[in-house]
Design an enzyme around this catalytic site. Structure first.
Site, short mmCIF file in Angstrom:
data_model
loop_
_atom_site.label_atom_id
_atom_site.label_comp_id
_atom_site.label_asym_id
_atom_site.label_seq_id
_atom_site.Cartn_x
_atom_site.Cartn_y
_atom_site.Cartn_z
N GLY A 50 0.74 -1.44 0.21
CA GLY A 50 0.34 0.13 -0.05
C GLY A 50 0.85 1.33 -0.04
N GLY A 90 5.04 -3.98 -2.92
CA GLY A 90 5.19 -4.51 -4.23
C GLY A 90 5.36 -2.80 -5.15
N ARG A 91 4.59 -2.24 -5.15
CA ARG A 91 4.71 -1.03 -5.75
C ARG A 91 5.70 -0.18 -5.36
NH1 ARG A 91 -0.26 0.76 -8.00
NH2 ARG A 91 -1.27 -0.33 -6.41
N GLU A 119 5.12 -5.92 3.10
CA GLU A 119 4.75 -6.56 1.70
C GLU A 119 4.59 -5.60 0.75
OE1 GLU A 119 1.15 -8.68 2.36
OE2 GLU A 119 1.95 -10.50 3.44
N CYS A 121 -9.18 -3.75 -29.70
CA CYS A 121 -10.83 -3.39 -30.12
C CYS A 121 -11.54 -3.14 -28.63
CB CYS A 121 -11.29 -4.49 -31.05
SG CYS A 121 -10.24 -4.68 -32.56
N GLU A 122 -11.24 -1.97 -28.22
CA GLU A 122 -11.53 -1.74 -26.92
C GLU A 122 -11.28 -0.15 -26.69
OE1 GLU A 122 -12.82 -2.01 -23.81
OE2 GLU A 122 -13.09 -4.32 -23.77
C1 LIG Z 1 -1.22 -6.57 -3.68
C2 LIG Z 1 -0.67 -6.97 -2.37
C3 LIG Z 1 0.54 -6.58 -1.72
C4 LIG Z 1 1.38 -5.33 -2.57
O1 LIG Z 1 0.56 -4.35 -2.74
P1 LIG Z 1 1.42 -3.00 -3.23
O2 LIG Z 1 0.29 -2.07 -3.48
O3 LIG Z 1 2.03 -3.46 -4.59
O4 LIG Z 1 2.38 -2.43 -2.30
C5 LIG Z 1 0.84 -6.78 -0.55
N1 LIG Z 1 0.11 -7.69 -0.11
C6 LIG Z 1 -1.09 -8.54 -0.37
C7 LIG Z 1 -1.63 -9.49 0.37
C8 LIG Z 1 -1.41 -7.88 -1.59
O5 LIG Z 1 -2.55 -8.48 -1.95
#
Ligand SMILES: *Cc1c(COP(=O)(O)O)cnc(C)c1O
Length: 428
Positions: free
Chosen positions: A231, A275-276, A273, A342-343
């Protein structure tokens, strides 16, 4: 603030000469510097660990780089578990944060020794039936319900989200798990996505720390970790200010010292956790302008489409675009930048002010390093692109080849209907 491409036109053309556009390119230097900063920002916490959310960028080469900085993996499917295992990340270096989980995935996660994070109260029984025991270390996902708002107005709606347990359920869950032999407990919550503010993690930490102190009193359970999940956002728009991971780390540190330490819980590890935040800014989609069209609007057609980057089509997300070689040219043209699906929502930009684009120009679509390549789909028979890693010294390697028609048709290979198929793409 302006956004700068991490690639020059010359370098992009050099790559394109070997690996045809479109392709995703990743900036190894940026990935490394950021991973190092994350590690440092939380170094005050002895057990800190970032579990990289594999779904954001499921490329083993990139995850191996993060692993050098101590990152584990956050998996939520069989394929993600398999990927993690294949690159040697196993045991408690895997967080299995799944939901609506099939039995075989719990079984495999347990075989790998992953930490299992339960999304629901009923999954206790399901897990026990599936693997025959309750692991010693186990986590539960919390959903506070209602609307979650941070001081600066950023908010989301956990009450509408399918994830996690209510407060009553999670307390009951810990009691039952303890009765069934669990010894080390974790708690997890993901309440707001893409927060471009240094306040989110500290606010979430406060919520979870206070809750954990209460639960510890009610249940006697020993908490080993608190997982702040993902997040943490990135500035997709040039007007936004990037998060400062050191300020975020210190913000969490402060509430840790205020709430957990006085409660005698100064040994709790902080997990994340992300990601982004780990990967987003360090990837870009490089695509070539192949058409221009003048009707009721001005269109530039590129050789990438939503298959390569779905966020604009799916969420209306903004992704900044730099026309390579025209970084300093005035942005005095108004374009829709389109893909070929085609969207009608297959547009990378709508009414975007850009320099005049000529056919053959290379466009650098920023911030595709997370939830970019990974979200692609094969609608319209469009194939996914290659991924390229740009090293610090300017050399590069392909770290995933582009899909070919053979990949697209591979799932028919057990049938006769396509047995005479010629997979070679006709050359002009
Ligand atoms: C998608 C997700 C993340 C990563 O979210 P980001 O917005 O990319 O930081 C972490 N934990 C869980 C359980 C997720 O589903």
């Amino acid at each position: 603030m302006s956004k700068k491409a991490f690639l020059t036109k010359e370098k992009a053309e050099e790559i394109a000469a070997q690996i045809p556009t479109p392709f995703h390119v990743y900036d190894e230097k940026g990935i490394r510097e950021n991973a190092k900063a994350v590690k440092e920002a939380f170094s005050w916490n002895k057990g800190f660990k970032e579990y990289f959310a594999v779904k954001a960028t499921p490329n083993p080469y990139l995850i191996k780089i993060l692993n050098e900085y101590g990152c584990g993996t956050d998996c939520s499917s069989m394929a993600e578990l398999m990927l993690s295992q294949a690159i040697g990340i196993t045991g408690e270096d895997i967080m299995f944060s799944s939901n609506d989980t099939p039995a075989e995935e719990f079984r495999y996660a347990d075989e790998l020794g992953a930490i299992i994070n339960l999304d629901d109260f009923t999954h206790i029984e399901f897990l026990e039936k599936t693997i025959g025991h309750i692991p010693e270390t186990i986590s539960c996902r919390f959903n506070p319900g209602g609307v979650y708002q941070i001081s600066n107005g950023i908010m989301d709606n956990p009450g509408d989200a399918k994830y996690g347990m209510t407060r009553d359920q999670i307390v009951e869950a810990y009691k039952i798990l303890a009765q069934k032999g669990a010894k080390n407990f974790g708690i997890h919550a993901f309440l707001v996505s893409n927060t471009v503010t240094n306040d989110y993690y500290p606010a979430l930490a406060k919520t979870l720390f206070e809750l954990v102190v209460e639960i510890q009193k009610e249940t006697g359970c020993h908490f080993k970790f608190i997982n702040l999940s993902g997040g943490v956002g990135i500035p997709y728009e040039p007007t936004q200010t990037a998060n400062d991971i050191y300020a975020i780390g210190e913000g969490v540190h402060k509430v840790y010292d205020e709430i957990l330490v006085p409660a005698g819980m100064g040994d709790v590890a902080i997990y994340t956790e992300m990601g982004r935040f780990m990967m987003g800014p360090y990837g870009a989609l490089v695509t070539r302008a192949i058409h221009e069209k003048h009707t009721y609007k001005e269109y530039v057609g590129v050789d990438a489409c939503a298959t390569n980057l779905m966020r604009p089509a799916m969420y209306g997300s903004y992704h900044h675009i730099t026309v390579l070689g025209k970084e300093d040219a005035p942005c005095d043209k108004l374009y829709d930048v389109t893909g070929s699906l085609c969207e009608n929502n297959d547009k990378f930009a709508i009414d975007r002010k850009l320099p005049e684009i000529e056919k053959g120009d290379l466009l650098f679509i920023h911030d595709t390093g997370a939830h970019g390549y990974a979200m692609g789909y094969n609608y319209n028979g469009r194939l996914k692109s290659a991924e390229v890693l740009l090293h610090e010294d300017g050399s590069f390697d392909m770290i995933r080849r582009a899909e070919t028609p053979k990949d697209y048709f591979a799932t028919f290979d057990c049938f006769d209907i396509l047995k005479d198929m010629n997979y070679n793409v006709p050359k002009n």
